[in-house]
Every structure is written in structure tokens, then in C-alpha cells.
Design a protein around this motif. Structure first.
Motif, PDB file in Angstrom:
ATOM      1  N   ARG A  93       7.718  -6.309 -12.535  1.00 39.92           N
ATOM      2  CA  ARG A  93       7.665  -5.562 -11.278  1.00 39.92           C
ATOM      3  C   ARG A  93       7.280  -4.110 -11.551  1.00 39.92           C
ATOM      4  NH1 ARG A  93      13.237  -6.981 -10.442  1.00 39.92           N
ATOM      5  NH2 ARG A  93      13.352  -9.138  -9.786  1.00 39.92           N
ATOM      6  N   ALA A 153      -1.116  -7.641  -7.402  1.00 36.14           N
ATOM      7  CA  ALA A 153      -0.923  -9.020  -6.928  1.00 36.14           C
ATOM      8  C   ALA A 153      -1.724  -9.997  -7.778  1.00 36.14           C
ATOM      9  CB  ALA A 153      -1.325  -9.121  -5.462  1.00 36.14           C
ATOM     10  N   ASP A 170       4.871  -8.089  -9.306  1.00 32.75           N
ATOM     11  CA  ASP A 170       5.484  -7.796  -8.007  1.00 32.75           C
ATOM     12  C   ASP A 170       5.461  -6.287  -7.755  1.00 32.75           C
ATOM     13  OD1 ASP A 170       5.974 -10.470  -7.944  1.00 32.75           O
ATOM     14  OD2 ASP A 170       8.151 -10.318  -8.196  1.00 32.75           O
ATOM     15  N   GLY A 195       0.527 -11.363  -3.275  1.00 34.48           N
ATOM     16  CA  GLY A 195       1.596 -10.848  -4.145  1.00 34.48           C
ATOM     17  C   GLY A 195       2.950 -10.773  -3.462  1.00 34.48           C
ATOM     18  N   ASN A 196       3.987 -10.599  -4.276  1.00 36.29           N
ATOM     19  CA  ASN A 196       5.337 -10.365  -3.755  1.00 36.29           C
ATOM     20  C   ASN A 196       5.554  -8.866  -3.626  1.00 36.29           C
ATOM     21  OD1 ASN A 196       6.181 -13.072  -3.710  1.00 36.29           O
ATOM     22  ND2 ASN A 196       6.585 -12.991  -5.916  1.00 36.29           N
ATOM     23  N   VAL A 197       6.106  -8.462  -2.490  1.00 34.39           N
ATOM     24  CA  VAL A 197       6.335  -7.029  -2.259  1.00 34.39           C
ATOM     25  C   VAL A 197       7.781  -6.805  -1.828  1.00 34.39           C
ATOM     26  CG1 VAL A 197       5.609  -4.991  -0.973  1.00 34.39           C
ATOM     27  CG2 VAL A 197       3.916  -6.729  -1.574  1.00 34.39           C
ATOM     28  N   ILE A 198       8.441  -5.918  -2.566  1.00 38.08           N
ATOM     29  CA  ILE A 198       9.848  -5.602  -2.286  1.00 38.08           C
ATOM     30  C   ILE A 198       9.928  -4.160  -1.801  1.00 38.08           C
ATOM     31  CG2 ILE A 198      12.166  -5.447  -3.294  1.00 38.08           C
ATOM     32  CD1 ILE A 198      10.926  -7.363  -5.551  1.00 38.08           C
ATOM     33  N   THR A 214       8.050  -9.476   1.335  1.00 38.51           N
ATOM     34  CA  THR A 214       8.806 -10.572   0.731  1.00 38.51           C
ATOM     35  C   THR A 214      10.302 -10.284   0.854  1.00 38.51           C
ATOM     36  OG1 THR A 214       7.028 -10.556  -0.909  1.00 38.51           O
ATOM     37  CG2 THR A 214       8.917 -12.009  -1.346  1.00 38.51           C
ATOM     38  N   SER A 259      12.530  -2.188 -11.175  1.00 32.95           N
ATOM     39  CA  SER A 259      11.155  -2.096 -11.694  1.00 32.95           C
ATOM     40  C   SER A 259      11.089  -1.973 -13.207  1.00 32.95           C
ATOM     41  CB  SER A 259      10.465  -0.890 -11.061  1.00 32.95           C
ATOM     42  OG  SER A 259      10.585  -0.960  -9.654  1.00 32.95           O
TER      43      SER A 259
END
Ligand code: AMP
Length: 193
Positions: free
Chosen positions: A2, A29, A34, A57-60, A78, A97
Motif C-alpha cells: 500500500r 492500480a 493499494d 485498484g483498491n483505494v482506502i 474500497t 502504508s
């Protein structure tokens, strides 16, 4: 893996800034990395998130409750974590991260980048901190950091911890291959004075 991206809640005046945010979101992505960021829809923040999502992609997102309306919390992420303060936001983004990249931005972006960099200097983490120097936006800041080093307020190895590149592939490669300096050196260098 991440990566946390710090960037402007504004988009800036040149189209290059927005393009770079989109490029970065897409590249992360596509690399299966992430994205962790401040959770907003506005400015470059929204652009990097939208691009990462569009590329699968995954996004936090991590956003303080009092900014949910002002920065328009992104509704398509996400995960979106609502926290109670800026301090909590920064701590959570840092914990989640494996590295940090700053795009162009304002004082919020500077503050976030400088905080994680100083934490790295103190040995609290060994994660890469990088500046995506889009269109030379950070040239004067970089010159000032070199001035601080020449004037004896920063040690070269710690100045060098901040990875800088104007080109995305090469920036991501530096982030990937980063090795943190040994903290013991910092302690020794302090006692040398
Ligand atoms: P800016 O670069 O000023 O447009 O801000 C980018 C992001 O940093 C926004 O999400 C701001 O809410 C956030 N920000 C502003 N000031 C701070 C601060 N002192 N600590 C943490 N984040 C901040």
C-alpha cells in the motif's frame, strides 16, 4: 503493498498537475498497489482516487469527521475510515502504508510529507518518502532543502532519504528499491558535534 499519496485538495492551475495525479493513480492500480489517501473527492485527491478506481485498484480513504462535508468524502472507495482528528488521520495513513508519495499540493500536503519524513529520520519507520516533482513544482523546495543541508541543519544521508523525481516510472522504481539509512548513524553523528 500500500502506498499513501499526499496531494492538494486543490487541482492547481496547470493541467499537468491533474494529469500527474491521474497517472499516479492508474500506475499504482496497474501495479497491484493499494492507494491510501485522505478520502476526499476534491482537487488532486479526488483525481488520484478516481484514476486508481477506474483502473481496478483498491483505494482506502481516511478522513476526519469534520472534513467529510468540506472535502466531500469520496463515496466510491474500497474503504473509507472516518476518524476524529487530523492527528488520527495521519497516524492511520502512516500505519496502513508501506511508503509515501507527495504530488503537488499546499500546506496540508507539505505538513503530511514532512511529518512522515521526520518520523523516518528518527527511525520510527523505514518506509520510503518521495516527492513527485511534476513540472518542477517542488524545485524551490528542493533547493531550500539543499540549502538547509549546506548550512549544517540537515545531514546529507537524511536529506537523501527524500526521494525526488519528475518522472513517474523512475520515482516508483526509487520507492520500490528504497533502503532506509541506519538510525545508529544519526545518533553517532549527533554525538560527534
Ligand atoms: P492541501 O495540500 O493544503 O490542499 O491539503 C491536502 C490535505 O491535507 C487535505 O486533505 C487537508 O485536509 C490536509 N491537511 C491540511 N492541514 C493539515 C494538517 N495540519 N495535518 C494533516 N492534514 C492536513
Amino acid at each position: 503493498m500500500r502506498i499513501c499519496v499526499f496531494c492538494g485538495s486543490s487541482a492547481g492551475n496547470q493541467p499537468e498537475y491533474l494529469d500527474a495525479a491521474k497517472q499516479l493513480g492508474t500506475a499504482l492500480a496497474k501495479a497491484g498497489i493499494d492507494l491510501v489517501y485522505g478520502g476526499a473527492q476534491v482537487g488532486l485527491m479526488g483525481a488520484v482516487a478516481d484514476a486508481a478506481i477506474a483502473a481496478g485498484g483498491n483505494v482506502i480513504g481516511v478522513i476526519p469527521r469534520h472534513l467529510v462535508e468540506r472535502e466531500l468524502a469520496h463515496t466510491g472507495l474500497t474503504e473509507l475510515h472516518e476518524v476524529s482528528s487530523m492527528h488520527e488521520r495521519k497516524a492511520m495513513m502512516a500505519d496502513l502504508s508501506d511508503g509515501f508519495i507527495a504530488l503537488p499540493g499546499g500546506v496540508g500536503t507539505f505538513e503530511e510529507l514532512f511529518e512522515v519524513w521526520t518520523w523516518g529520520q528518527l527511525g520510527h519507520h523505514q518506509k520510503p518518502c518521495a516527492l513527485f516533482n511534476v513540472s518542477g513544482y517542488y524545485d524551490k523546495l528542493i533547493a531550500f532543502l539543499d540549502h538547509a543541508t549546506t548550512e549544517g541543519f540537515m545531514k546529507q544521508p537524511y536529506r537523501d532519504m527524500l526521494l525526488v523525481d519528475a518522472e513517474l516510472d523512475s520515482l516508483l522504481s526509487k520507492v520500490k528499491h528504497y533502503e532506509a539509512p541506519k538510525v545508529a548513524k544519526w545518533v553517532e553523528s549527533k554525538s560527534e558535534r
